[in-house]
Design a protein around this motif. Structure first.
Motif, PDB file in Angstrom:
ATOM      1  N   PHE A 160      34.950  32.144  29.641  1.00 30.98           N
ATOM      2  CA  PHE A 160      35.442  31.770  30.973  1.00 30.98           C
ATOM      3  C   PHE A 160      36.952  31.548  30.946  1.00 30.98           C
ATOM      4  O   PHE A 160      37.675  31.973  31.834  1.00 30.98           O
ATOM      5  CB  PHE A 160      34.753  30.485  31.458  1.00 30.98           C
ATOM      6  CG  PHE A 160      33.432  30.734  32.131  1.00 30.98           C
ATOM      7  CD1 PHE A 160      33.278  31.819  32.993  1.00 30.98           C
ATOM      8  CD2 PHE A 160      32.352  29.878  31.941  1.00 30.98           C
ATOM      9  CE1 PHE A 160      32.060  32.037  33.630  1.00 30.98           C
ATOM     10  CE2 PHE A 160      31.136  30.104  32.571  1.00 30.98           C
ATOM     11  CZ  PHE A 160      30.999  31.189  33.410  1.00 30.98           C
ATOM     12  N   GLN A 161      37.403  30.863  29.903  1.00 27.19           N
ATOM     13  CA  GLN A 161      38.819  30.513  29.839  1.00 27.19           C
ATOM     14  C   GLN A 161      39.689  31.763  29.750  1.00 27.19           C
ATOM     15  O   GLN A 161      40.693  31.881  30.454  1.00 27.19           O
ATOM     16  CB  GLN A 161      39.068  29.599  28.642  1.00 27.19           C
ATOM     17  CG  GLN A 161      40.444  28.961  28.747  1.00 27.19           C
ATOM     18  CD  GLN A 161      40.846  28.255  27.478  1.00 27.19           C
ATOM     19  OE1 GLN A 161      39.980  27.775  26.740  1.00 27.19           O
ATOM     20  NE2 GLN A 161      42.133  28.191  27.234  1.00 27.19           N
ATOM     21  N   ASN A 162      39.269  32.714  28.905  1.00 23.29           N
ATOM     22  CA  ASN A 162      40.072  33.934  28.759  1.00 23.29           C
ATOM     23  C   ASN A 162      40.076  34.760  30.031  1.00 23.29           C
ATOM     24  O   ASN A 162      41.117  35.277  30.432  1.00 23.29           O
ATOM     25  CB  ASN A 162      39.553  34.778  27.596  1.00 23.29           C
ATOM     26  CG  ASN A 162      40.045  34.253  26.271  1.00 23.29           C
ATOM     27  OD1 ASN A 162      41.156  33.756  26.180  1.00 23.29           O
ATOM     28  ND2 ASN A 162      39.207  34.351  25.253  1.00 23.29           N
ATOM     29  N   LEU A 163      38.908  34.881  30.668  1.00 22.14           N
ATOM     30  CA  LEU A 163      38.838  35.696  31.878  1.00 22.14           C
ATOM     31  C   LEU A 163      39.653  35.059  33.002  1.00 22.14           C
ATOM     32  O   LEU A 163      40.385  35.740  33.718  1.00 22.14           O
ATOM     33  CB  LEU A 163      37.381  35.900  32.305  1.00 22.14           C
ATOM     34  CG  LEU A 163      36.533  36.759  31.358  1.00 22.14           C
ATOM     35  CD1 LEU A 163      35.081  36.800  31.838  1.00 22.14           C
ATOM     36  CD2 LEU A 163      37.086  38.182  31.266  1.00 22.14           C
ATOM     37  N   LEU A 164      39.522  33.735  33.099  1.00 24.72           N
ATOM     38  CA  LEU A 164      40.226  33.029  34.169  1.00 24.72           C
ATOM     39  C   LEU A 164      41.739  33.065  33.926  1.00 24.72           C
ATOM     40  O   LEU A 164      42.519  33.339  34.846  1.00 24.72           O
ATOM     41  CB  LEU A 164      39.712  31.577  34.220  1.00 24.72           C
ATOM     42  CG  LEU A 164      39.873  30.819  35.525  1.00 24.72           C
ATOM     43  CD1 LEU A 164      39.285  31.600  36.692  1.00 24.72           C
ATOM     44  CD2 LEU A 164      39.181  29.454  35.432  1.00 24.72           C
ATOM     45  N   THR A 165      42.142  32.818  32.695  1.00 29.75           N
ATOM     46  CA  THR A 165      43.566  32.852  32.365  1.00 29.75           C
ATOM     47  C   THR A 165      44.152  34.226  32.660  1.00 29.75           C
ATOM     48  O   THR A 165      45.233  34.342  33.245  1.00 29.75           O
ATOM     49  CB  THR A 165      43.770  32.518  30.871  1.00 29.75           C
ATOM     50  OG1 THR A 165      42.977  31.392  30.550  1.00 29.75           O
ATOM     51  CG2 THR A 165      45.216  32.208  30.574  1.00 29.75           C
ATOM     52  N   ASN A 166      43.410  35.258  32.268  1.00 27.75           N
ATOM     53  CA  ASN A 166      43.869  36.627  32.524  1.00 27.75           C
ATOM     54  C   ASN A 166      44.054  36.879  34.019  1.00 27.75           C
ATOM     55  O   ASN A 166      45.051  37.442  34.448  1.00 27.75           O
ATOM     56  CB  ASN A 166      42.848  37.633  32.006  1.00 27.75           C
ATOM     57  CG  ASN A 166      43.223  38.120  30.622  1.00 27.75           C
ATOM     58  OD1 ASN A 166      44.389  38.033  30.241  1.00 27.75           O
ATOM     59  ND2 ASN A 166      42.259  38.612  29.886  1.00 27.75           N
ATOM     60  N   LEU A 168      29.519  38.555  35.980  1.00 27.94           N
ATOM     61  CA  LEU A 168      30.478  39.417  36.666  1.00 27.94           C
ATOM     62  C   LEU A 168      31.709  38.596  37.009  1.00 27.94           C
ATOM     63  O   LEU A 168      31.600  37.480  37.527  1.00 27.94           O
ATOM     64  CB  LEU A 168      29.855  39.981  37.951  1.00 27.94           C
ATOM     65  CG  LEU A 168      28.488  40.654  37.757  1.00 27.94           C
ATOM     66  CD1 LEU A 168      27.885  41.015  39.095  1.00 27.94           C
ATOM     67  CD2 LEU A 168      28.629  41.884  36.886  1.00 27.94           C
ATOM     68  N   PHE A 169      32.873  39.168  36.690  1.00 27.42           N
ATOM     69  CA  PHE A 169      34.113  38.436  36.921  1.00 27.42           C
ATOM     70  C   PHE A 169      35.117  39.397  37.544  1.00 27.42           C
ATOM     71  O   PHE A 169      35.506  40.386  36.947  1.00 27.42           O
ATOM     72  CB  PHE A 169      34.635  37.897  35.588  1.00 27.42           C
ATOM     73  CG  PHE A 169      35.663  36.816  35.746  1.00 27.42           C
ATOM     74  CD1 PHE A 169      35.311  35.481  35.664  1.00 27.42           C
ATOM     75  CD2 PHE A 169      36.986  37.126  36.004  1.00 27.42           C
ATOM     76  CE1 PHE A 169      36.256  34.482  35.819  1.00 27.42           C
ATOM     77  CE2 PHE A 169      37.942  36.140  36.164  1.00 27.42           C
ATOM     78  CZ  PHE A 169      37.567  34.808  36.073  1.00 27.42           C
ATOM     79  N   LYS A 204      37.527  44.215  37.375  1.00 29.49           N
ATOM     80  CA  LYS A 204      36.188  43.632  37.347  1.00 29.49           C
ATOM     81  C   LYS A 204      35.624  43.742  35.935  1.00 29.49           C
ATOM     82  O   LYS A 204      35.527  44.840  35.383  1.00 29.49           O
ATOM     83  CB  LYS A 204      35.273  44.369  38.326  1.00 29.49           C
ATOM     84  CG  LYS A 204      33.869  43.792  38.373  1.00 29.49           C
ATOM     85  CD  LYS A 204      32.998  44.581  39.319  1.00 29.49           C
ATOM     86  CE  LYS A 204      31.608  43.998  39.418  1.00 29.49           C
ATOM     87  NZ  LYS A 204      30.764  44.790  40.304  1.00 29.49           N
ATOM     88  N   PHE A 205      35.289  42.599  35.364  1.00 30.01           N
ATOM     89  CA  PHE A 205      34.647  42.571  34.048  1.00 30.01           C
ATOM     90  C   PHE A 205      33.149  42.398  34.229  1.00 30.01           C
ATOM     91  O   PHE A 205      32.713  41.558  35.010  1.00 30.01           O
ATOM     92  CB  PHE A 205      35.181  41.406  33.214  1.00 30.01           C
ATOM     93  CG  PHE A 205      36.600  41.609  32.746  1.00 30.01           C
ATOM     94  CD1 PHE A 205      36.856  42.325  31.587  1.00 30.01           C
ATOM     95  CD2 PHE A 205      37.665  41.099  33.474  1.00 30.01           C
ATOM     96  CE1 PHE A 205      38.156  42.532  31.152  1.00 30.01           C
ATOM     97  CE2 PHE A 205      38.967  41.304  33.049  1.00 30.01           C
ATOM     98  CZ  PHE A 205      39.219  42.020  31.885  1.00 30.01           C
ATOM     99  N   THR A 206      32.378  43.229  33.546  1.00 29.02           N
ATOM    100  CA  THR A 206      30.929  43.074  33.553  1.00 29.02           C
ATOM    101  C   THR A 206      30.514  42.746  32.121  1.00 29.02           C
ATOM    102  O   THR A 206      30.666  43.564  31.228  1.00 29.02           O
ATOM    103  CB  THR A 206      30.239  44.368  34.007  1.00 29.02           C
ATOM    104  OG1 THR A 206      30.832  44.762  35.249  1.00 29.02           O
ATOM    105  CG2 THR A 206      28.749  44.177  34.207  1.00 29.02           C
ATOM    106  N   VAL A 207      30.040  41.519  31.950  1.00 23.61           N
ATOM    107  CA  VAL A 207      29.680  41.071  30.607  1.00 23.61           C
ATOM    108  C   VAL A 207      28.156  40.967  30.520  1.00 23.61           C
ATOM    109  O   VAL A 207      27.543  40.219  31.279  1.00 23.61           O
ATOM    110  CB  VAL A 207      30.300  39.685  30.295  1.00 23.61           C
ATOM    111  CG1 VAL A 207      30.043  39.307  28.850  1.00 23.61           C
ATOM    112  CG2 VAL A 207      31.770  39.667  30.618  1.00 23.61           C
TER     113      VAL A 207
END
Lengths: 493, 146
Positions: A394-400, A427-428, A487-490
């Motif tokens: 979460f932290q990396n995706l949000l920071t990015n 999904l982010f 959009k990141f799909t993890v």
């Protein structure tokens, strides 16, 4: 001497016959069911290895001492057969003088003579035949057993008629109880659609060009089980080199194949991990070399320069290098931690709780960027995961998303979970500057890969995220359009 | 030719500010290169080279790093190959990198635009050799990498 005139035997020929019969060990007996009187021909004795008179000629002796106990019911059934005229045949074992029990064929016939009802019988030694027959049956049984155990059957196509014949084992693999006759087309329709043309082509090639084949294909049984099978066909040629018969085997290789597939995917995973480790080693070497090189460079400059201003500047660079070295070592620690934390226990975690923790830690950045964040974890609110990994993801995706916001608009971030069967997706989505996918797509998750002129870019976040996700068996994908968003799909599990 | 007066300009293409600083500083101390142009990545360098206003201030030699954001060293060299003929000047290119990746070194060897592949930190004596050769129009000795 002639035995007969037309179809009738002559008077002399009968005596001649008797001699022949006696000398070829063909035993003849008669038994008067009223008087219990028994007569045996001399051939009867010789067939058993005796000379006439050597053993007691009686029904009792025959039944108790010569006839194998197990064959008594068979013999009785054939001998006391109710119908006249026919000659029932029984296969029985009799004790011979030299060779133990031997197989004989016993043929009987009833006849009413003036002394009462008489049963005549003929005994022929069929031991060799019978032994072969038993051996053949054993072999056949063994073959069938091998086929059953190996899940392998055989089949034949006669090319003139295109007649297709299966062994029982093939029907077993088809999971068909009734052994219905099938055309080639019907048989091919059991294969999975993508393999049907492959099968038709192989058979056609075998017939036309006498080309053998061996295929591993997917097959749907009558009970709707999809299994891997090996279909092997070999053309049998006539003297003119034409294919007259295609003979082949059909084998259920499902468990082997599935193991192989699992193995292959493990190998691919290991291969990927190896490549990543190799890459990792290069990256570490590159980064440490570049810091170390710069440090040496600056120390030399420090010594060479004689002006105080220069020395102050050089020293400030030395300080920067020292900080960079610590942060590179810090990154290494983080990567090593991924591997050490994998052994930590997974816990049921709440997406909402973890996300809120991360968001509140980044509150200053979120407020500064004026970001609007929407979350929806209702489809899958919880997951069994390593809490530290989820936090870091979460932290990396949000920071990015905050770091690469679009200069012309405030960031809008959507984060949700989705459940699809046994799989859980995260999904982010952001509306930031986006990434030039054709150019950088393949390097996006690489270490120290930066694509923007952004002083905050370290090129470590997504590398760590991918490693964490993959360490727990998931995967990460990205879709992005420049100036639109990312959009990141993890796939978490 | 009066070698004493030949002005030699170097261009450095590297995102590493400290290295660029050190390069400039050490060139100044050793009296190498009369002028050093610096570019933060390949794209900046290409933009400069392409700009007609700079046509009489082109560098005599380029030192190019491999790992850079936006346009890395290899992409720069490909872009350079396209504009090379329009520049009206032969600019030798040296790779300067911390990468000991054999793939990178092999790639350097196979590219005819690249004179040599130097590992950071750079050898000042070798740098002087390059400078002298540019002043005297001779071929410098080579590192043993390529």
């Amino acid at each position: 001497m002639s035995f007969s005139e037309d179809h009738k035997f002559s008077g002399e020929s009968i005596a001649h016959f008797a001699r022949i019969i006696d000398s070829i060990h063909l035993g003849i007996w008669e038994y008067n069911t009223d008087t219990k009187h028994v007569k045996w021909s001399s051939g009867f004795y010789t067939a058993l290895g005796y000379v006439p008179g050597e053993i007691e000629c009686s029904y009792n002796y025959f039944f108790e001492h010569l006839l194998y106990y197990h064959d008594k019911p068979t013999f009785l059934k054939a001998t006391y057969h109710p119908r006249h005229g026919e000659s029932p045949v029984a296969h029985i074992r009799l004790l011979t003088k030299q060779n133990g029990y031997q197989w004989f064929e016993s043929t009987t016939q009833k006849h009413d003579s003036k002394d009462g009802p008489v049963i005549y019988g003929v005994l022929t030694n069929i031991n060799t035949l019978k032994i072969n027959e038993i051996k053949a049956a054993e072999n056949e049984f063994r073959c069938a057993e091998i086929g059953r155990i190996a899940k392998i059957g055989s089949w034949e196509i006669e090319t003139a008629t295109m007649n297709l014949v299966f062994t029982k084992e093939v029907y077993d693999i088809f999971e068909l109880n009734n052994h219905v006759k099938m055309t080639i087309e019907e048989a091919i329709s059991f294969f999975e659609p993508q393999y049907r043309p492959v099968m038709s082509h192989a058979i056609e090639q075998a017939i036309k060009f006498c080309k053998p084949y061996e295929l591993e294909v997917l097959f749907r049984t009558a009970r709707n089980n999809v299994i891997w099978v090996r279909a092997k066909g070999v053309p049998v040629l006539d003297d003119l080199g034409r294919c007259t018969i295609i003979r082949g085997v059909f084998q259920d290789i499902d468990s082997i194949k599935k193991k192989g597939i699992t193995l292959q995917s493990s190998i691919n995973l290991l291969d990927d991990q190896n490549k990543r480790l190799q890459n990792f080693a290069y990256i570490v070497s590159h980064n440490l070399r570049s810091h170390a090189g710069n440090l040496k460079f600056m120390v030399n400059l420090f010594e060479e320069s004689n002006q105080n201003d220069d020395r102050t500047e050089v020293f400030s660079h030395i300080k920067t290098i020292s900080e960079s070295l610590s942060s590179t070592v810090g990154h290494l620690d983080e990567i090593v931690k991924i591997q050490s934390e994998i052994s930590k226990e997974r816990k049921v975690i709440d997406f909402d709780t973890i996300f809120n923790n991360v968001a509140s830690a980044l509150r200053t950045n979120i407020v500064a960027a004026g970001a609007k964040i929407h979350t929806d974890f209702s489809d899958c609110p919880q997951i069994d995961y390593i809490p530290a990994y989820m936090e870091s993801i979460f932290q990396n995706l949000l920071t990015n998303a905050l770091k690469y916001k679009h200069p012309d608009r405030e960031p809008v971030i959507n984060c949700s979970t989705q459940k699809a069967g046994n799989e859980v997706y995260l999904l982010f989505e952001d509306n930031g500057v986006g990434i030039d996918m054709p150019r950088y797509g393949d390097q996006l998750f690489g270490m120290y890969k930066t694509f923007h002129r952004n002083s905050d870019s370290k090129g470590i976040g997504l590398f760590i995220t991918r490693n964490q996700v993959e360490a727990l068996g998931g995967s990460i994908q990205v879709d992005s359009t420049v100036n639109v968003g990312t959009k990141f799909t993890v796939r978490l599990v | 030719m009066n070698t004493e007066n030949k002005i030699v300009t170097a261009g450095i293409v590297d995102d590493d500010d400290i290295f660029t600083y050190g390069f400039k500083k050490s060139a100044a101390i050793k009296n190498l290169f009369n002028k050093v142009l610096s570019f933060g990545d390949g794209r900046e360098a290409i933009d400069y080279l392409k700009d007609p206003r700079n046509s009489n201030q082109l560098p005599d030699v380029l030192f190019v790093d491999i790992n850079m954001p936006v346009m890395n060293g290899w992409e720069f060299i490909d872009a350079f190959a396209e504009i090379k003929l329009k520049l009206g000047k032969n600019i030798p290119i040296y790779i300067i990198s911390s990468s000991i990746d054999l793939e990178d070194i092999k790639r350097g060897k196979n590219n005819t635009l690249i004179v040599d592949y130097l590992l950071k930190p750079i050898d000042k004596i070798y740098l002087k050799d390059i400078f002298d050769s540019l002043q005297n129009q001779t071929s410098p000795r080579k590192s043993n990498l390529l």
